[in-house]
Design a protein around this motif. Structure first.
Motif: not given
Length: 72
Positions: A9-17
């Motif tokens: 989830f953290d990686k997905l949030k970072q990718l989105a950012r």
């Protein structure tokens, strides 16, 4: 509802950012790629293209020239 482990989830949030996209946009892109991989039309336009391609190929196989050979 979909559950992710904390690291994913953290990686997905970072990718989105990084891409200045929303989580929903990432999910839409991922599912569109999955549908494409399995030959499932994403929208009406894709369904019509696929339908036209199938019927065009079927017509070509059924049509024979005067020599009795199928057209290439």
């Amino acid at each position: 509802m979909i559950a992710f482990d904390d690291d994913t989830f953290d990686k997905l949030k970072q990718l989105a950012r990084d891409r200045m996209a929303t989580f929903q946009e990432l999910a839409d892109e991922a599912f569109a790629d999955l549908f494409k991989k399995h030959g499932i039309p994403i929208d009406l336009k894709d369904a019509l293209k696929k339908s036209a391609g199938v019927s065009k190929a079927a017509t070509a196989r059924k049509t024979r020239s005067k020599t009795g050979r199928t057209p290439s």
